[in-house]
Design a protein around this motif. Structure first.
Motif, PDB file in Angstrom:
ATOM      1  N   GLY A  79       6.378 -23.389 -44.190  1.00 55.94           N
ATOM      2  CA  GLY A  79       7.549 -22.614 -43.818  1.00 55.94           C
ATOM      3  C   GLY A  79       7.413 -21.853 -42.521  1.00 55.94           C
ATOM      4  N   LEU A  80       6.325 -22.015 -41.790  1.00 56.02           N
ATOM      5  CA  LEU A  80       6.123 -21.296 -40.542  1.00 56.02           C
ATOM      6  C   LEU A  80       6.676 -22.102 -39.364  1.00 56.02           C
ATOM      7  CD1 LEU A  80       2.574 -19.779 -41.090  1.00 56.02           C
ATOM      8  CD2 LEU A  80       4.803 -18.759 -41.544  1.00 56.02           C
ATOM      9  N   SER A  81       6.537 -21.563 -38.162  1.00 50.84           N
ATOM     10  CA  SER A  81       7.112 -22.204 -36.985  1.00 50.84           C
ATOM     11  C   SER A  81       6.324 -23.458 -36.603  1.00 50.84           C
ATOM     12  CB  SER A  81       7.130 -21.229 -35.813  1.00 50.84           C
ATOM     13  OG  SER A  81       7.997 -20.145 -36.067  1.00 50.84           O
ATOM     14  N   PRO A  82       6.982 -24.411 -35.952  1.00 55.47           N
ATOM     15  CA  PRO A  82       6.296 -25.651 -35.558  1.00 55.47           C
ATOM     16  C   PRO A  82       5.110 -25.436 -34.632  1.00 55.47           C
ATOM     17  CG  PRO A  82       8.673 -25.954 -35.489  1.00 55.47           C
ATOM     18  CD  PRO A  82       8.441 -24.493 -35.715  1.00 55.47           C
ATOM     19  N   SER A  99       5.558 -27.018 -53.929  1.00 55.09           N
ATOM     20  CA  SER A  99       5.173 -25.978 -52.976  1.00 55.09           C
ATOM     21  C   SER A  99       6.268 -24.920 -52.911  1.00 55.09           C
ATOM     22  CB  SER A  99       4.942 -26.570 -51.578  1.00 55.09           C
ATOM     23  OG  SER A  99       6.160 -26.976 -50.987  1.00 55.09           O
ATOM     24  N   TYR A 100       5.833 -23.689 -52.645  1.00 57.72           N
ATOM     25  CA  TYR A 100       6.741 -22.546 -52.524  1.00 57.72           C
ATOM     26  C   TYR A 100       6.236 -21.665 -51.393  1.00 57.72           C
ATOM     27  CZ  TYR A 100       8.681 -17.895 -53.529  1.00 57.72           C
ATOM     28  OH  TYR A 100       9.286 -16.666 -53.425  1.00 57.72           O
ATOM     29  N   ALA A 101       7.143 -21.250 -50.505  1.00 52.37           N
ATOM     30  CA  ALA A 101       6.784 -20.343 -49.412  1.00 52.37           C
ATOM     31  C   ALA A 101       7.984 -19.465 -49.094  1.00 52.37           C
ATOM     32  CB  ALA A 101       6.350 -21.125 -48.171  1.00 52.37           C
ATOM     33  N   LYS A 102       7.787 -18.163 -49.140  1.00 54.79           N
ATOM     34  CA  LYS A 102       8.836 -17.200 -48.846  1.00 54.79           C
ATOM     35  C   LYS A 102       8.371 -16.292 -47.719  1.00 54.79           C
ATOM     36  CE  LYS A 102      11.527 -13.373 -50.844  1.00 54.79           C
ATOM     37  NZ  LYS A 102      11.755 -12.547 -52.046  1.00 54.79           N
ATOM     38  N   THR A 103       9.191 -16.207 -46.669  1.00 54.23           N
ATOM     39  CA  THR A 103       8.871 -15.365 -45.515  1.00 54.23           C
ATOM     40  C   THR A 103       9.789 -14.150 -45.496  1.00 54.23           C
ATOM     41  OG1 THR A 103       8.078 -17.230 -44.191  1.00 54.23           O
ATOM     42  CG2 THR A 103       8.775 -15.258 -43.001  1.00 54.23           C
ATOM     43  N   GLU A 104       9.192 -12.996 -45.316  1.00 54.36           N
ATOM     44  CA  GLU A 104       9.936 -11.746 -45.218  1.00 54.36           C
ATOM     45  C   GLU A 104       9.638 -11.087 -43.875  1.00 54.36           C
ATOM     46  OE1 GLU A 104      10.129 -10.249 -49.840  1.00 54.36           O
ATOM     47  OE2 GLU A 104       8.307  -9.797 -48.676  1.00 54.36           O
ATOM     48  N   ASP A 132      15.195 -17.863 -44.025  1.00 54.89           N
ATOM     49  CA  ASP A 132      15.925 -18.579 -45.075  1.00 54.89           C
ATOM     50  C   ASP A 132      16.423 -19.968 -44.684  1.00 54.89           C
ATOM     51  OD1 ASP A 132      15.830 -16.294 -46.795  1.00 54.89           O
ATOM     52  OD2 ASP A 132      17.459 -15.409 -45.628  1.00 54.89           O
ATOM     53  N   ALA A 133      16.282 -20.360 -43.410  1.00 59.17           N
ATOM     54  CA  ALA A 133      16.886 -21.615 -42.971  1.00 59.17           C
ATOM     55  C   ALA A 133      16.162 -22.831 -43.542  1.00 59.17           C
ATOM     56  CB  ALA A 133      16.905 -21.682 -41.447  1.00 59.17           C
ATOM     57  N   ALA A 134      14.871 -22.707 -43.788  1.00 55.44           N
ATOM     58  CA  ALA A 134      14.124 -23.809 -44.398  1.00 55.44           C
ATOM     59  C   ALA A 134      14.009 -23.585 -45.898  1.00 55.44           C
ATOM     60  CB  ALA A 134      12.731 -23.900 -43.779  1.00 55.44           C
ATOM     61  N   PRO A 135      14.056 -24.645 -46.700  1.00 56.46           N
ATOM     62  CA  PRO A 135      13.917 -24.476 -48.153  1.00 56.46           C
ATOM     63  C   PRO A 135      12.590 -23.810 -48.512  1.00 56.46           C
ATOM     64  CG  PRO A 135      14.655 -26.692 -47.623  1.00 56.46           C
ATOM     65  CD  PRO A 135      14.284 -26.049 -46.325  1.00 56.46           C
ATOM     66  N   ARG A 136      12.654 -22.891 -49.464  1.00 61.03           N
ATOM     67  CA  ARG A 136      11.423 -22.233 -49.913  1.00 61.03           C
ATOM     68  C   ARG A 136      10.617 -23.123 -50.844  1.00 61.03           C
ATOM     69  NH1 ARG A 136      13.721 -16.105 -51.249  1.00 61.03           N
ATOM     70  NH2 ARG A 136      14.181 -15.536 -49.078  1.00 61.03           N
ATOM     71  N   THR A 137      11.277 -24.002 -51.553  1.00 58.70           N
ATOM     72  CA  THR A 137      10.579 -24.841 -52.522  1.00 58.70           C
ATOM     73  C   THR A 137      10.850 -26.317 -52.267  1.00 58.70           C
ATOM     74  OG1 THR A 137      12.408 -24.790 -54.119  1.00 58.70           O
ATOM     75  CG2 THR A 137      10.742 -23.063 -54.294  1.00 58.70           C
ATOM     76  N   ARG A 138       9.844 -27.131 -52.524  1.00 60.79           N
ATOM     77  CA  ARG A 138       9.993 -28.578 -52.571  1.00 60.79           C
ATOM     78  C   ARG A 138       9.044 -29.092 -53.631  1.00 60.79           C
ATOM     79  NH1 ARG A 138       8.613 -31.921 -48.374  1.00 60.79           N
ATOM     80  NH2 ARG A 138      10.001 -33.494 -49.236  1.00 60.79           N
ATOM     81  N   GLY A 139       9.487 -30.082 -54.376  1.00 61.71           N
ATOM     82  CA  GLY A 139       8.646 -30.655 -55.408  1.00 61.71           C
ATOM     83  C   GLY A 139       8.895 -32.140 -55.536  1.00 61.71           C
ATOM     84  N   SER A 173      16.873 -24.915 -52.063  1.00 64.92           N
ATOM     85  CA  SER A 173      18.063 -24.415 -51.371  1.00 64.92           C
ATOM     86  C   SER A 173      17.687 -23.826 -50.016  1.00 64.92           C
ATOM     87  CB  SER A 173      18.761 -23.359 -52.228  1.00 64.92           C
ATOM     88  OG  SER A 173      17.921 -22.238 -52.418  1.00 64.92           O
ATOM     89  N   ALA A 174      18.676 -23.775 -49.127  1.00 60.89           N
ATOM     90  CA  ALA A 174      18.510 -23.188 -47.793  1.00 60.89           C
ATOM     91  C   ALA A 174      19.772 -22.414 -47.455  1.00 60.89           C
ATOM     92  CB  ALA A 174      18.241 -24.269 -46.750  1.00 60.89           C
ATOM     93  N   LYS A 175      19.647 -21.484 -46.520  1.00 61.49           N
ATOM     94  CA  LYS A 175      20.746 -20.590 -46.193  1.00 61.49           C
ATOM     95  C   LYS A 175      21.049 -20.631 -44.709  1.00 61.49           C
ATOM     96  CE  LYS A 175      22.141 -15.718 -46.733  1.00 61.49           C
ATOM     97  NZ  LYS A 175      21.683 -14.390 -47.220  1.00 61.49           N
ATOM     98  N   ARG A 176      22.320 -20.693 -44.363  1.00 59.62           N
ATOM     99  CA  ARG A 176      22.761 -20.678 -42.970  1.00 59.62           C
ATOM    100  C   ARG A 176      23.597 -19.418 -42.730  1.00 59.62           C
ATOM    101  NH1 ARG A 176      22.474 -23.033 -37.775  1.00 59.62           N
ATOM    102  NH2 ARG A 176      22.751 -25.181 -38.479  1.00 59.62           N
TER     103      ARG A 176
END
Length: 814
Positions: free
Chosen positions: A110-113, A664-669, A700-707, A729-732
């Motif tokens: 979930g971090l920057s490229p 995988s799960y990643a949440k950035t605050e 929030d733009a990238a999904p926090r979870t993928r499985g 889910s993702a948020k715009r």
């Protein structure tokens, strides 16, 4: 239709792209019969020469050539294959996103490229020269172009999911992707595939067939002497465009009689642009004497791509009806040339293993436009433009020393080395007509959909980096292994930084182990983030034509708006994991992690409005500016997450069954967000330096979870695969000004892939399969975001908006 820069591959013998054989997402690899081998020796994340996957102190994914071959979406796309195989890897498909339509950016955890380091055979890979300024994911970064690395060249990939700056240097914040090239001394393979999208597009009520993709690759090896080899290969790919745009309802402010005449048409483009790729590669080793080996490897990539832009209406200030009576939609053209080569020698010096190498990589990108116009020049304006040239080069000298020694029942590997690196970033102005301010001052200046770089935008920056490192990998008996590393890295433009890493794994019972790591990492701003500037004329998110500048932090206008010198990003990574292997059938791994990053670099919010324009007009002798942005140390962030993988393998019906579940799960605050500078607030109290759009990009733009759950079965003739993926889910969030900030959460989506492969003869195999075979799409964008029916789907979801893809593939080995 432009002419491709190389001939398309002959009519395909097979249908394209595949699905992954097994998901070895917890540091595993597969052998020829499909059984997972946890005893595979790894070379990433440790200097020990005999450390296996099972003994790794951090989570490492090992993907072999068969995994990648069956997962390369759209034929030969390495980035898409990695997204299919690794839940923690995100590689979204962009559209109407400027440079990101041509060079796609990838995320890890979930971090920057630009916070993931890419290696080829353990040597640092260069990044793209193109700055992603119009994208959502990867906005403001210069990512490594994964699709410039030939898939057929790869023997395996090791993905270290942990901070490793002390071992490999700057950028290894989220982790390291190490691509190991094919080194077979004989034999070869030919593969061809063909595929297409066949989908029901609900917004227009039609069934579409498009995105036809053909791919062909060939590789061969030969022995050089008793122990040397030369391996070479070539790939070619052609992809046709896809379009998922809806019917144009025409914005209220554009509803003149002439514009309403094009209402109800599909005036926009949403989807993949056309693309033609040509890849070449080599890998070689030649023994010299009894103790030394000369080695070399390299890649060559040439790609010609098209990108989408907003439609310009017939009756509008951006158009001259004499040129485009039905309006126009500019098409961006990218010409991408990417080369990399390494030469070195390794051998013995007494008790020490020595490796010395020279490494050079370069990316050149030329941006062009067709079907455009510079309205300020009048009806005589050109309609094709070269809008800018970009180049990034990187040269390195590496010297690495290592040796092993024993103490009682323990074994240790000590290593040390130095690296000297020089980087250079250059941009060149576009055609004069692409940025000219013509006599029609009531019309926007510059080529539509991206004004050309002006002479004042040109950049020529370079820097030197020197680093020293030392590491110690130890095995204390059979239960405890450790990795310790320290590195001092000095930038001539940002000073020095000391980083360290401590990692350990302890097997507290025969089938159970704990592992953990603690490290600090460092990432200097990219040269492009320091000095890139551009001028543009296009549509804002609210649909209004805006003339804008992306300014370097050293530009006087940016300084007057509150820009300051950029500081390096610094992070602290911590992880704790549990692994278990019960017998030969079952293994499981769970890793928890936290990554705290200070001074995260991002683009500022787009500063627009009359106050900005009046301020610039009054204080600077430059062309009219209606929008301005620059890079900032935007915030401190904290990313917390977890990664789980489990494997079951057993004999079934005369073959081998392999079941894999991965999540995988990643949440950035955000923490300590940069305040709006007084200079900016004085212009307009409503101005915000780092607002909702850019905060959304980081969080929030990238999904926090993928499985995903993958099942494969194989015997001597058949290989069957089924895979279910769940994209979270993702948020715009948009900022249209005046407090109007529409947003939408796009729900989770399920994807089903399947493939059947048959061995026709000893050397021939034939596969047929599909991805997203149930033809799923992301949620439709709401009326605030879908831009009057034209863009019904967003680019955020990893499932994309192309619908079902069907392919066939044939392979011959010798």
């Amino acid at each position: 239709m432009r002419r491709p820069f190389f001939r398309r591959p002959p009519a395909p013998l097979a249908l394209a792209i595949a699905c992954a054989i097994c998901m070895p997402a917890a540091a595993q690899t597969t052998d020829a019969d499909g059984a997972t081998r946890l005893d595979a020796v790894i070379v990433t994340g440790t200097r020990a020469a005999d450390r296996t996957v099972l003994e790794s102190t951090s989570p490492i994914d090992v993907l072999d050539a068969e995994d990648l071959r069956r997962a390369g979406v759209a034929g030969g796309e390495l980035g898409s294959a990695l997204q299919t195989l690794l839940p923690s890897f995100n590689f979204p498909r962009q559209s109407n996103s400027g440079g990101a339509d041509h060079v796609r950016a990838a995320q890890l955890r979930g971090l920057s490229p630009d916070q993931v380091l890419v290696l080829i055979n353990g040597k640092r890979r260069h990044t793209s020269a193109l700055v992603s300024t119009g994208s959502k994911i990867g906005r403001g970064t210069t990512p490594v172009d994964f699709n410039a690395i030939p898939v057929s060249a790869i023997a395996r990939i090791e993905v270290l999911r942990d901070g490793a700056g002390a071992q490999y240097g700057s950028d290894a914040v989220a982790g390291v992707v190490n691509v190991i090239l094919d080194d077979a001394a004989d034999g070869g393979a030919f593969e061809a595939s063909y595929g297409l999208h066949h989908t029901d597009l609900a917004p227009i009520g039609r069934t579409l067939t498009d995105g036809q993709t053909s791919f062909a690759s060939a590789k061969v090896g030969t022995a050089l002497g008793d122990e040397g080899f030369l391996r070479v290969g070539l790939e070619a790919r052609n992809r046709e465009a896809t379009n998922r745009a809806g019917f144009d309802q025409v914005p209220p402010w554009d509803r003149t009689d002439a514009n309403l005449a094009v209402q109800g048409r599909r005036n926009y483009h949403l989807g993949d642009g056309e693309s033609q790729d040509l890849n070449g590669w080599f890998n070689t080793e030649v023994p010299v004497g009894e103790t030394a080996t000369l080695y070399g490897f390299g890649t060559y990539h040439q790609r010609d791509t098209e990108g989408a832009n907003y439609y310009r209406y017939p009756d509008g200030e951006a158009n001259w009806p004499q040129v485009y009576p039905d309006g126009f939609r500019p098409v961006s053209i990218g010409e991408n040339l990417d080369v990399g080569a390494v030469a070195g020698v390794r051998g013995q010096w007494g008790e020490w293993n020595v490796d010395a190498s020279l490494n050079h990589g370069r990316n050149e990108f030329t941006f062009r436009l067709r079907d455009s116009i510079n309205a300020s020049l009048g009806p005589g304006s050109p309609t094709r433009f070269r809008t800018g040239d970009y180049a990034f080069s990187q040269s390195l000298l590496n010297l690495d020393l290592s040796r092993g020694f024993e103490t009682f029942t323990d074994y240790h590997t000590v290593a040390a080395g130095l690296e000297l690196r020089t980087e250079r970033y250059e941009t060149g102005a576009g055609d004069p007509a692409s940025y000219a301010v013509g006599p029609y001052t009531d019309r926007p200046a510059g080529s539509q959909a991206g004004g050309g770089l002006t002479p004042q935008d040109e950049a020529d920056l370079d820097r030197d980096v020197a680093s020293l490192y030392a590491s110690l990998a130890s095995s204390f008996g059979e239960r405890l292994v450790t990795d310790v590393a320290v590195r001092y890295e000095d930038y001539d433009d940002f000073g020095g930084e000391l980083t360290g890493r401590l990692a350990a794994r302890y097997e507290f019972a025969p089938a159970f182990a704990l592992r953990g790591a603690l490290s600090n990492n460092f990432r200097a701003p990219a040269l492009a983030q320091t000095g890139y500037e551009s001028t543009s004329t296009g549509y804002s998110a609210a649909g209004q034509i805006v003339q804008g500048r992306l300014l370097s932090v050293n530009n006087p206008i940016a300084r007057a708006l509150g820009a300051t010198d950029l500081s390096p990003e610094k992070s602290i990574n911590a992880s704790l994991g549990f692994t278990s292997r019960i017998g030969r059938r079952f293994d499981v791994a769970l890793d928890l992690f936290q990554i705290e990053i200070d001074d995260r670099i991002a683009l500022s919010e787009a500063i627009t409005g009359d106050a900005l324009t009046a301020f610039v007009d009054a204080n600077f002798d430059v062309a009219r500016i209606e929008s301005a942005q620059f890079f900032v140390n935007a915030a401190d962030t904290r990313t917390r997450g977890a990664e789980l993988v489990a494997n079951w393998r057993d004999a079934l019906a005369g073959g081998q069954l392999h079941l894999t579940g991965a999540w995988s799960y990643a949440k950035t605050e955000l923490r300590n967000v940069v305040a709006t500078p007084q200079q900016l607030a004085a212009l307009d109290p409503d101005y915000v330096l780092f607002g909702v759009e850019e905060r959304n990009t980081l969080t929030d733009a990238a999904p926090r979870t993928r499985g995903q759950f993958t099942a494969t079965w194989r015997d001597d003739r058949w290989h069957l695969l089924a895979r279910v993926q769940r994209h979270g889910s993702a948020k715009r969030v948009f900022n249209f000004g005046g407090g109007y900030e529409p947003e939408q959460v796009y729900g989770a989506e399920w994807q089903l892939d399947a493939e059947v492969e048959l061995r026709l003869a000893q050397r021939w195999t034939l596969a047929v399969g599909g991805q997203n075979i149930t033809d799923e799409y992301p949620d439709l964008s709401n009326e605030d975001i879908f831009y009057f029916g034209n863009l019904p789907y967003d680019v955020l979801s990893p499932i994309g908006s192309n619908g079902a893809y069907w392919y066939t593939r044939v392979r011959y080995t010798f």
